[in-house]
Design a protein around this motif. Structure first.
Motif, PDB file in Angstrom:
ATOM      1  N   TRP A  28      31.806   5.250  52.168  1.00 21.48           N
ATOM      2  CA  TRP A  28      30.546   4.885  51.226  1.00 21.48           C
ATOM      3  C   TRP A  28      30.363   3.471  51.745  1.00 21.48           C
ATOM      4  N   LEU A  29      29.083   3.027  51.556  1.00 18.06           N
ATOM      5  CA  LEU A  29      28.508   1.702  51.911  1.00 18.06           C
ATOM      6  C   LEU A  29      28.079   0.952  50.471  1.00 18.06           C
ATOM      7  N   VAL A  30      28.128   2.268  49.503  1.00 18.21           N
ATOM      8  CA  VAL A  30      27.504   1.359  48.251  1.00 18.21           C
ATOM      9  C   VAL A  30      28.613   1.672  47.019  1.00 18.21           C
ATOM     10  N   LYS A  31      28.469   1.241  45.999  1.00 16.67           N
ATOM     11  CA  LYS A  31      29.210   1.495  44.984  1.00 16.67           C
ATOM     12  C   LYS A  31      28.230   1.807  43.636  1.00 16.67           C
ATOM     13  N   PRO A  32      29.103   2.455  42.405  1.00 19.94           N
ATOM     14  CA  PRO A  32      28.082   2.635  41.385  1.00 19.94           C
ATOM     15  C   PRO A  32      27.506   1.261  40.883  1.00 19.94           C
ATOM     16  N   GLY A  33      26.575   1.465  40.630  1.00 22.68           N
ATOM     17  CA  GLY A  33      25.598   0.015  40.092  1.00 22.68           C
ATOM     18  C   GLY A  33      24.726  -0.544  41.051  1.00 22.68           C
ATOM     19  N   ASP A  37      14.337   5.182  45.753  1.00 19.58           N
ATOM     20  CA  ASP A  37      14.560   4.167  45.265  1.00 19.58           C
ATOM     21  C   ASP A  37      15.440   4.362  44.008  1.00 19.58           C
ATOM     22  N   GLY A  38      16.477   3.665  43.891  1.00 19.08           N
ATOM     23  CA  GLY A  38      16.910   3.920  42.525  1.00 19.08           C
ATOM     24  C   GLY A  38      18.320   2.997  42.299  1.00 19.08           C
ATOM     25  N   VAL A  39      19.263   3.412  41.545  1.00 16.23           N
ATOM     26  CA  VAL A  39      20.412   2.920  41.041  1.00 16.23           C
ATOM     27  C   VAL A  39      21.473   4.044  41.482  1.00 16.23           C
ATOM     28  N   VAL A  40      22.627   3.648  42.196  1.00 20.35           N
ATOM     29  CA  VAL A  40      23.664   4.582  42.390  1.00 20.35           C
ATOM     30  C   VAL A  40      24.516   4.618  41.069  1.00 20.35           C
ATOM     31  N   THR A  41      24.522   5.868  40.501  1.00 19.92           N
ATOM     32  CA  THR A  41      25.367   5.850  39.280  1.00 19.92           C
ATOM     33  C   THR A  41      26.590   6.497  39.296  1.00 19.92           C
ATOM     34  N   GLU A  42      26.829   7.330  40.244  1.00 19.53           N
ATOM     35  CA  GLU A  42      28.025   8.102  40.433  1.00 19.53           C
ATOM     36  C   GLU A  42      28.124   8.284  41.882  1.00 19.53           C
ATOM     37  N   LEU A  43      29.478   8.154  42.414  1.00 16.00           N
ATOM     38  CA  LEU A  43      29.916   8.646  43.780  1.00 16.00           C
ATOM     39  C   LEU A  43      30.739   9.882  43.668  1.00 16.00           C
ATOM     40  N   VAL A  44      30.200  11.173  43.939  1.00 13.60           N
ATOM     41  CA  VAL A  44      30.794  12.329  43.647  1.00 13.60           C
ATOM     42  C   VAL A  44      31.928  12.459  44.590  1.00 13.60           C
ATOM     43  N   SER A  45      31.421  12.416  45.941  1.00 17.26           N
ATOM     44  CA  SER A  45      32.568  12.728  46.969  1.00 17.26           C
ATOM     45  C   SER A  45      33.339  11.628  47.241  1.00 17.26           C
ATOM     46  N   GLU A  46      34.633  11.790  47.646  1.00 16.43           N
ATOM     47  CA  GLU A  46      35.539  10.831  47.737  1.00 16.43           C
ATOM     48  C   GLU A  46      35.486  10.565  49.662  1.00 16.43           C
ATOM     49  N   GLU A  47      35.811   9.373  49.968  1.00 18.86           N
ATOM     50  CA  GLU A  47      36.088   9.133  51.457  1.00 18.86           C
ATOM     51  C   GLU A  47      37.230   9.990  51.898  1.00 18.86           C
ATOM     52  N   GLY A  48      36.957  10.767  53.109  1.00 21.97           N
ATOM     53  CA  GLY A  48      37.899  11.618  53.773  1.00 21.97           C
ATOM     54  C   GLY A  48      37.680  12.917  53.317  1.00 21.97           C
ATOM     55  N   GLU A  49      36.852  13.323  52.471  1.00 21.60           N
ATOM     56  CA  GLU A  49      36.601  14.556  52.111  1.00 21.60           C
ATOM     57  C   GLU A  49      35.806  15.287  52.928  1.00 21.60           C
ATOM     58  N   VAL A  50      36.246  16.698  53.086  1.00 22.55           N
ATOM     59  CA  VAL A  50      35.095  17.395  53.839  1.00 22.55           C
ATOM     60  C   VAL A  50      34.195  18.349  52.786  1.00 22.55           C
ATOM     61  N   ILE A  51      32.888  18.149  53.060  1.00 24.01           N
ATOM     62  CA  ILE A  51      31.950  18.493  52.021  1.00 24.01           C
ATOM     63  C   ILE A  51      30.882  19.382  52.725  1.00 24.01           C
ATOM     64  N   PRO A  52      30.641  20.690  51.913  1.00 22.08           N
ATOM     65  CA  PRO A  52      29.743  21.541  52.429  1.00 22.08           C
ATOM     66  C   PRO A  52      28.308  20.797  52.225  1.00 22.08           C
ATOM     67  N   VAL A  53      27.549  21.412  53.316  1.00 25.16           N
ATOM     68  CA  VAL A  53      26.056  21.100  53.540  1.00 25.16           C
ATOM     69  C   VAL A  53      25.508  21.517  51.926  1.00 25.16           C
ATOM     70  N   GLY A  54      24.557  20.800  51.446  1.00 25.15           N
ATOM     71  CA  GLY A  54      23.748  20.990  50.196  1.00 25.15           C
ATOM     72  C   GLY A  54      24.568  20.540  48.849  1.00 25.15           C
ATOM     73  N   SER A  55      25.838  20.169  49.045  1.00 24.40           N
ATOM     74  CA  SER A  55      26.670  19.645  47.827  1.00 24.40           C
ATOM     75  C   SER A  55      26.237  18.230  47.433  1.00 24.40           C
ATOM     76  N   VAL A  56      26.264  17.882  46.119  1.00 20.78           N
ATOM     77  CA  VAL A  56      25.827  16.955  45.895  1.00 20.78           C
ATOM     78  C   VAL A  56      27.027  15.840  45.971  1.00 20.78           C
ATOM     79  N   MET A  57      26.680  14.683  46.767  1.00 21.32           N
ATOM     80  CA  MET A  57      27.542  13.590  47.033  1.00 21.32           C
ATOM     81  C   MET A  57      27.763  12.495  46.055  1.00 21.32           C
ATOM     82  N   ALA A  58      26.419  12.087  45.636  1.00 21.54           N
ATOM     83  CA  ALA A  58      26.161  10.855  44.610  1.00 21.54           C
ATOM     84  C   ALA A  58      24.996  11.237  43.946  1.00 21.54           C
TER      85      ALA A  58
END
Lengths: 84, 402
Positions: free
Chosen positions: B16-21, B47-68
């Motif tokens: 991730w290159l951003v963090k919540p907030g 435009d907006g504010v990142v409120t949550e990073l759902v996916s973790e670094e290193g995780e394999v994530i299916p297409v369409g899943s919410v990451m943040a």
């Protein structure tokens, strides 16, 4: 190997990191010898132009195909008096 | 997780290159993913504010899943989870046709995926019988008859497409399996896409030779006035010329999905870039028809540099509406390309070389360029293809107007 050649090889290594530059002969066509394309060549020439502070005239650009021709061009351009 | 092409199933989040907030703007890079197309930067489309990073670094994530989760500044909830579905382009010249899709072409259009009660489906008795034999769900079939009535041929076409999709899925599973075993995900992704293309797309090929003396002389004159970093290179002219021609011949710009051609309003020219480590990527110059030649030049340089450094953006890797491949000065004379599905055309440029040409009734030696258009015969015919090549030549003979 003189300093100019070393700098050219540094930039060649950036565009073709896996190539064995020790085997490169001065007259070799860089495109054929290192499998670099026109964009790689462009990238290298922009970097050399900045590092040596020289412009590359259009009539010269197409002639700069080998380590030897680029070295000669850069050394000549750097030593050229400002008003010529 | 954005889809970067119809064959993509999942990808690994590198960082991730951003963090919540953090406040983010449309176009910001917020993370990096590892896909079969190499390392890709993920762009944010709101435009907006990142409120949550759902996916973790290193995780394999299916297409369409919410990451943040990003809260839009004005629209609150509506902006959530926009990472997977880029919105429509805001910039447009004049609408040729209402854009049906955003950057990522879905495999199944809305009309086919909407559930309709079976008793309300209009279908001929023969179509119903064939559907039963072929185990086809009639509510998912698009009818070609009056008021959408489904006929036998519609059911058969649907069954054929379904079988092709299933074969493709199996190949993807195999590709994933081989990828997991470390045999090169990019190679396997190319294999799956190209196999599908040759299996499903009835290609036609048209070729012509273009006299490049005028455009190259013009290019040389331009470059005399430019710094080396601002040089114009032939592929930039070619991309701009293709984009201009497509504004006149939109039938070659878009996708073949659900047994129909969907012309895209945006002209996003995918440009094949070979990677030194093997394989290739096809990022797109977005809205190339709306860009000046100078803007095309700078977009091209930026894109090629980032492709080689592994910093392409998610949107440019999934948006191409047509592909251009140019073999460059040391390549072969001609290239007969394989169309990248679901696109419907590919323009192949060979190397520019001095060849005999007839000019004003005399034979001279001129720099010439072989152009081969690969077209999807389901979507267009040779007549359209020929006009494309003719207009391309006209564009290139007037480089000052590009």
């Amino acid at each position: 190997m003189n300093d100019t050649e070393a700098v050219i090889k540094k930039h060649l290594h950036r565009v073709a990191p896996e190539a064995n530059l020790d085997q490169l002969r001065p007259e070799d066509d860089l495109g054929n010898a290192l499998d670099i394309d026109s964009m790689d060549f462009y990238t290298m020439m922009v970097a050399l132009s900045e590092e040596f502070g020289v412009e590359v005239p259009e009539e010269e650009y197409g002639q700069l195909r080998s380590l030897k021709s680029i070295t000669t061009f850069l050394e000549r351009s750097v030593n050229r008096p400002m008003d010529s | 997780m954005p889809s970067l092409g119809s064959q993509m199933i999942e990808a690994r989040l590198i960082q991730w290159l951003v963090k919540p907030g953090d406040t983010v703007k449309r176009g910001d890079i917020i993370g990096e993913i590892d896909t079969e197309k190499g390392l890709i930067d993920i762009e944010v489309f709101e435009d907006g504010v990142v409120t949550e990073l759902v996916s973790e670094e290193g995780e394999v994530i299916p297409v369409g899943s919410v990451m943040a989760v990003i809260d839009g500044e004005d629209e609150g909830e509506k902006a959530k989870a926009k990472l997977a579905s880029p919105p429509e382009e805001p910039e447009k010249k004049e609408p040729r046709k209402k854009r049906e899709k955003a950057a990522t072409p879905p495999e199944q259009p809305e009309t086919a995926s909407r559930e309709v009660p079976l008793h309300r489906v209009k279908a001929s008795p023969l179509a119903r019988r064939v559907a039963e034999d072929l185990q086809v769900d009639l509510s998912k079939v698009k009818g070609s008859g009056a008021e959408g009535t489904i006929h036998k041929k519609d059911v058969e076409a649907f069954a054929k497409q379904k079988a092709a999709d299933e074969t493709f899925e199996k190949e993807l599973d195999m590709a994933e399996h081989l990828s997991a075993a470390g045999t090169g995900g990019m190679r396997q992704a190319i294999a799956a896409a190209m196999s599908r293309s040759n299996r499903e797309i009835p290609h036609y090929y048209l070729e012509t030779e273009i006299d490049m003396k005028v455009p190259l002389d013009w290019l040389n004159e331009q470059n005399k006035e430019r710094a080396v970093s601002d040089r114009l290179l032939p592929p930039m002219l070619l991309i701009k010329a293709v984009a201009n021609v497509l504004t006149e011949l939109p039938a070659l710009n878009g996708f073949w999905t659900d047994e129909a051609m969907h012309v895209e309003e945006g002209i996003h020219i995918g440009f094949a870039i070979a990677l030194r480590q093997g394989g290739l990527v096809i990022p797109a110059i977005l809205n190339a028809d709306l860009k000046s030649l100078e803007e095309t030049r700078s977009a091209f340089v930026d894109m090629v540099m980032r492709a080689r450094e592994g910093h392409l953006r998610s949107r440019e890797i999934s948006s191409a509406t047509i592909t251009v491949t140019s073999l460059g000065e040391r390549g072969a004379d001609k290239v007969y390309g394989v169309i990248y599905p679901p696109q419907v055309a590919l323009v192949g440029f060979g190397k520019i070389a001095k060849r005999p040409q007839t000019v004003d009734g005399a034979i001279g030696i001129r720099p010439t360029l072989s152009v081969v258009l690969a077209g999807d015969h389901r979507a267009s015919d040779g007549h359209t293809g020929s006009r494309f090549l003719e207009k391309l030549n006209e564009q290139l003979q007037h480089p000052e107007a590009l």
